[in-house]
Design an enzyme around this catalytic site. Structure first.
Site, PDB file in Angstrom:
ATOM      1  N   GLU A 106       0.861  -1.180   0.000  1.00 30.27           N
ATOM      2  CA  GLU A 106       0.000   0.000   0.000  1.00 30.27           C
ATOM      3  C   GLU A 106       0.903   1.237   0.000  1.00 30.27           C
ATOM      4  OE1 GLU A 106      -3.436   0.317   0.023  1.00 30.27           O
ATOM      5  OE2 GLU A 106      -2.716   2.367  -0.273  1.00 30.27           O
TER       6      GLU A 106
ATOM      7  N   ASN B  66       9.718   3.833  -0.634  1.00 32.07           N
ATOM      8  CA  ASN B  66       9.909   4.737   0.507  1.00 32.07           C
ATOM      9  C   ASN B  66      11.379   5.144   0.648  1.00 32.07           C
ATOM     10  OD1 ASN B  66       7.278   5.009   1.135  1.00 32.07           O
ATOM     11  ND2 ASN B  66       7.321   3.871   3.044  1.00 32.07           N
TER      12      ASN B  66
ATOM     13  N   LEU C  13      11.293  17.592  -3.418  1.00 30.16           N
ATOM     14  CA  LEU C  13      12.557  18.330  -3.337  1.00 30.16           C
ATOM     15  C   LEU C  13      12.386  19.506  -2.390  1.00 30.16           C
ATOM     16  CD1 LEU C  13      14.148  18.511  -6.929  1.00 30.16           C
ATOM     17  CD2 LEU C  13      14.848  17.130  -4.975  1.00 30.16           C
TER      18      LEU C  13
ATOM     19  N   ALA D 192      13.302  21.222   0.642  1.00 28.69           N
ATOM     20  CA  ALA D 192      14.318  21.221   1.705  1.00 28.69           C
ATOM     21  C   ALA D 192      13.743  21.872   2.950  1.00 28.69           C
ATOM     22  CB  ALA D 192      15.550  21.984   1.238  1.00 28.69           C
ATOM     23  N   GLY D 193      14.204  21.449   4.098  1.00 27.12           N
ATOM     24  CA  GLY D 193      13.712  22.043   5.348  1.00 27.12           C
ATOM     25  C   GLY D 193      14.138  21.232   6.542  1.00 27.12           C
TER      26      GLY D 193
ATOM     27  N   CYS E 215       6.272   6.185   8.700  1.00 24.88           N
ATOM     28  CA  CYS E 215       6.741   5.310   7.613  1.00 24.88           C
ATOM     29  C   CYS E 215       8.193   5.541   7.205  1.00 24.88           C
ATOM     30  CB  CYS E 215       5.828   5.458   6.403  1.00 24.88           C
ATOM     31  SG  CYS E 215       4.184   4.845   6.728  1.00 24.88           S
TER      32      CYS E 215
ATOM     33  N   ARG F  50       4.073  10.906  15.009  1.00 25.41           N
ATOM     34  CA  ARG F  50       5.146   9.912  15.082  1.00 25.41           C
ATOM     35  C   ARG F  50       6.405  10.439  14.388  1.00 25.41           C
ATOM     36  NH1 ARG F  50       2.404   4.703  12.664  1.00 25.41           N
ATOM     37  NH2 ARG F  50       1.239   6.318  11.561  1.00 25.41           N
TER      38      ARG F  50
HETATM   39  C1  UDX Z   1       4.898   8.082   2.981  1.00 27.11           C
HETATM   40  C2  UDX Z   1       4.879   7.744   1.485  1.00 27.11           C
HETATM   41  O1  UDX Z   1       4.776   8.944   0.713  1.00 27.11           O
HETATM   42  C3  UDX Z   1       3.713   6.812   1.186  1.00 27.11           C
HETATM   43  O2  UDX Z   1       3.735   6.436  -0.185  1.00 27.11           O
HETATM   44  C4  UDX Z   1       3.821   5.581   2.074  1.00 27.11           C
HETATM   45  O3  UDX Z   1       2.719   4.716   1.862  1.00 27.11           O
HETATM   46  C5  UDX Z   1       3.877   5.978   3.543  1.00 27.11           C
HETATM   47  O4  UDX Z   1       4.959   6.899   3.750  1.00 27.11           O
HETATM   48  P1  UDX Z   1       3.518   9.762   4.534  1.00 27.11           P
HETATM   49  O5  UDX Z   1       4.308   9.224   5.681  1.00 27.11           O
HETATM   50  O6  UDX Z   1       2.050   9.980   4.681  1.00 27.11           O
HETATM   51  O7  UDX Z   1       3.698   8.822   3.258  1.00 27.11           O
HETATM   52  O8  UDX Z   1       4.158  11.180   4.199  1.00 27.11           O
HETATM   53  P2  UDX Z   1       4.860  11.896   2.960  1.00 27.11           P
HETATM   54  O9  UDX Z   1       3.898  12.777   2.298  1.00 27.11           O
HETATM   55  O10 UDX Z   1       5.629  10.940   2.124  1.00 27.11           O
HETATM   56  O11 UDX Z   1       5.891  12.816   3.765  1.00 27.11           O
HETATM   57  C6  UDX Z   1       6.872  12.228   4.617  1.00 27.11           C
HETATM   58  C7  UDX Z   1       7.698  13.271   5.284  1.00 27.11           C
HETATM   59  O12 UDX Z   1       8.551  13.902   4.346  1.00 27.11           O
HETATM   60  C8  UDX Z   1       6.904  14.402   5.958  1.00 27.11           C
HETATM   61  O13 UDX Z   1       7.485  14.671   7.214  1.00 27.11           O
HETATM   62  C9  UDX Z   1       7.081  15.561   5.009  1.00 27.11           C
HETATM   63  O14 UDX Z   1       6.997  16.795   5.667  1.00 27.11           O
HETATM   64  C10 UDX Z   1       8.482  15.299   4.498  1.00 27.11           C
HETATM   65  N1  UDX Z   1       8.777  15.918   3.192  1.00 27.11           N
HETATM   66  C11 UDX Z   1       8.038  15.581   2.099  1.00 27.11           C
HETATM   67  C12 UDX Z   1       9.825  16.815   3.077  1.00 27.11           C
HETATM   68  O15 UDX Z   1      10.512  17.123   4.061  1.00 27.11           O
HETATM   69  N2  UDX Z   1      10.093  17.361   1.836  1.00 27.11           N
HETATM   70  C13 UDX Z   1       9.367  17.046   0.741  1.00 27.11           C
HETATM   71  O16 UDX Z   1       9.682  17.576  -0.329  1.00 27.11           O
HETATM   72  C14 UDX Z   1       8.306  16.134   0.867  1.00 27.11           C
END
Ligand code: UDX
Length: 439
Positions: free
Chosen positions: A154, A214, A256, A258-259, A266, A335
């Site tokens: 998933e 991931n 992309l 940054a921060g 996950c 989390r």
């Molecule tokens: C992620 C995967 O995207 C998803 O496909 C999988 O099923 C579960 O894990 P999720 O944990 O909901 O989903 O969050 P996601 O939107 O991927 O963001 C993950 C983290 O990355 C967040 O803390 C977000 O703030 C951070 N992030 C995301 C960044 O720091 N920069 C980005 O450009 C994108």
């Protein structure tokens, strides 16, 4: 006769999957061991925040297609297709995934499972899990060679869970028998007719697809955060750099940002568990870079503190407002949240921290009870000597810098997500700092 579906484990993934399957028209039973969660779901109330999902859950509980039970045996004996959606969190003190919930589920199901039922794993697991589950089932019930196994990862994102479940980018099905693929083709027929790509493969590849996806996403974020570190050393601007490289379609501009880095239930635990598992099967060097991906990500949290200290000096005894507690907007999930990790560190350093979040305060208070919380943003800002924007909720972008300026003791903000309109904040009297940028 219509396929009957069970969903074992109704956390984020399972509750969404159960509601989505009922929405597609199936009769669904969800198995939940936590009594509070069970009571809430049974009444059609979602025990977490996810936009749009509560309505679908309630509608399908009301129309009778979706029900919940704590009785795994009942579900096991009833359903034709049984989706395993239990959690696989990180083991305390190790990088490995905790497989105890998955193993407990197999033990509970094994003696009762319907003749010829298809058990479909969806949780993110170490490669080799399908075979291990099958081995355990046969250990408990040696004559149950009729039970089929498949893996169907998933990819849903929090905040878009229902949309991602009903209209995913792709459906991946891992099977050891074409007949099992046909069963799942039938289950997902409404989506397949919609033109969603379907990939049918072996169970091992299907298990790996999820951790590979991931890991790629985490690597992409850490790549741009590594470039942020280089920009900081050289005096460049990572947001412009990201925009410029993102125009290359081979690179792409998404993920992309940054921060302060990635968090959540996950990405962090999945890259750790993948590296751990790869080591066990002799492929450790192939994914050794994931350790670096993790370290880059964790360094970004420290960088936020550095930016504050460079501007206001020691944080001890200083009032700091943190905007955001959740790991991303449109979720109440804290989390491994970078925002909370920074808040914890500031508290340890003696700062007086007030955290604002529109949805995550309850969960945040449980995870980090030592700081103050509010759901009123002006309360968090009141008297602050530094404001840290660490989760990009829409309402923070809607703040009018000049209107909130009189609330703070010092108009200084760190944009830890690089999404605020820096020129606007600066023009309205604020000092702005951001990771990866020279401002
Ligand atoms: C992620 C995967 O995207 C998803 O496909 C999988 O099923 C579960 O894990 P999720 O944990 O909901 O989903 O969050 P996601 O939107 O991927 O963001 C993950 C983290 O990355 C967040 O803390 C977000 O703030 C951070 N992030 C995301 C960044 O720091 N920069 C980005 O450009 C994108």
């Amino acid at each position: 006769m219509s396929i009957r579906i069970s969903v074992i484990g109704t956390g984020y993934l399972g509750a969404t999957h159960a509601a989505a399957m009922a929405e597609l028209g199936y009769e669904v039973i969800g198995v939940e061991v936590n009594p509070e969660r069970l009571a809430s779901l049974s009444q059609g109330h979602l025990p977490f925040y996810e936009p749009g999902l509560d309505e679908v859950l309630l509608a399908n509980v009301r129309n009778g297609r979706l029900r919940f039970t704590s009785d795994a045996a009942e579900a096991a004996a009833w359903a034709d297709v049984q989706f395993l959606c239990v959690g696989t969190p990180q083991v305390a003190g190790s990088d490995a995934a905790d497989m105890s919930y998955a193993f407990a589920a197999i033990e509970a199901l094994a003696p009762h499972i319907k003749q010829g039922a298809l058990l479909v794993g969806k949780s993110t697991v170490p490669v080799g899990t399908t075979h291990e589950l099958q081995r355990r089932l046969l250990e408990i019930a040696p004559d149950r060679t009729d039970v089929r196994f498949a893996w169907n990862p998933e990819f849903l994102r929090e905040g878009f869970a229902l949309e991602d479940t009903l209209h995913p980018d792709r459906i991946v099905i891992g099977v050891s028998d074409e007949a099992d693929a046909d069963t799942l083709r039938q289950v997902y027929a409404p989506m397949i007719t919609e033109g969603i790509p379907l990939i049918v493969t072996d169970v091992t590849t299907a298990e790996l697809v999820k951790v590979a996806a991931n890991s790629f996403l985490a690597t992409k974020i850490s790549f741009i955060n590594a470039m942020a570190e280089v920009c900081e050393a050289a005096g460049g601007d990572v947001t412009t750099l990201a925009e410029a490289i993102g125009h290359d379609v081979r690179i792409g501009s998404r993920f992309l940002g940054a921060g302060v880095g990635f968090g959540g239930g996950c990405l962090p635990k999945d890259i750790r568990a993948f590296a751990h598992r790869a080591g066990e099967i002799g492929a450790g060097p192939a994914v050794a870079f994931l350790k670096e991906v993790d370290l880059i990500n964790l360094r970004r949290r420290e960088r936020i503190i550095e930016l504050v200290e460079t501007e206001i000096g020691s944080v001890t005894g200083r009032r700091i407002a943190v905007l955001g507690a959740t790991f991303k907007p449109d979720s109440d999930d804290v989390r491994d949240s970078p925002a909370l990790a920074v808040s914890r560190r500031l508290h340890e350093l003696g700062a007086i921290v007030t955290v604002h979040d529109p949805k995550g305060v309850e969960n945040a208070e449980r995870a980090l009870p030592d700081v103050a919380y509010t759901t009123v943003v002006t309360e968090a800002l009141s008297g602050a000597e530094a404001v840290l924007h660490l989760t990009e909720w829409r309402e923070y972008r809607a703040l009018e810098p000049k209107d909130v300026l009189p609330l703070v003791a010092n108009p200084f903000i760190v944009d830890g997500r690089n999404v605020l309109d820096v020129a606007l904040w600066q023009n309205q009297g604020w000092t702005v700092r951001a990771p990866g940028r020279t401002l």
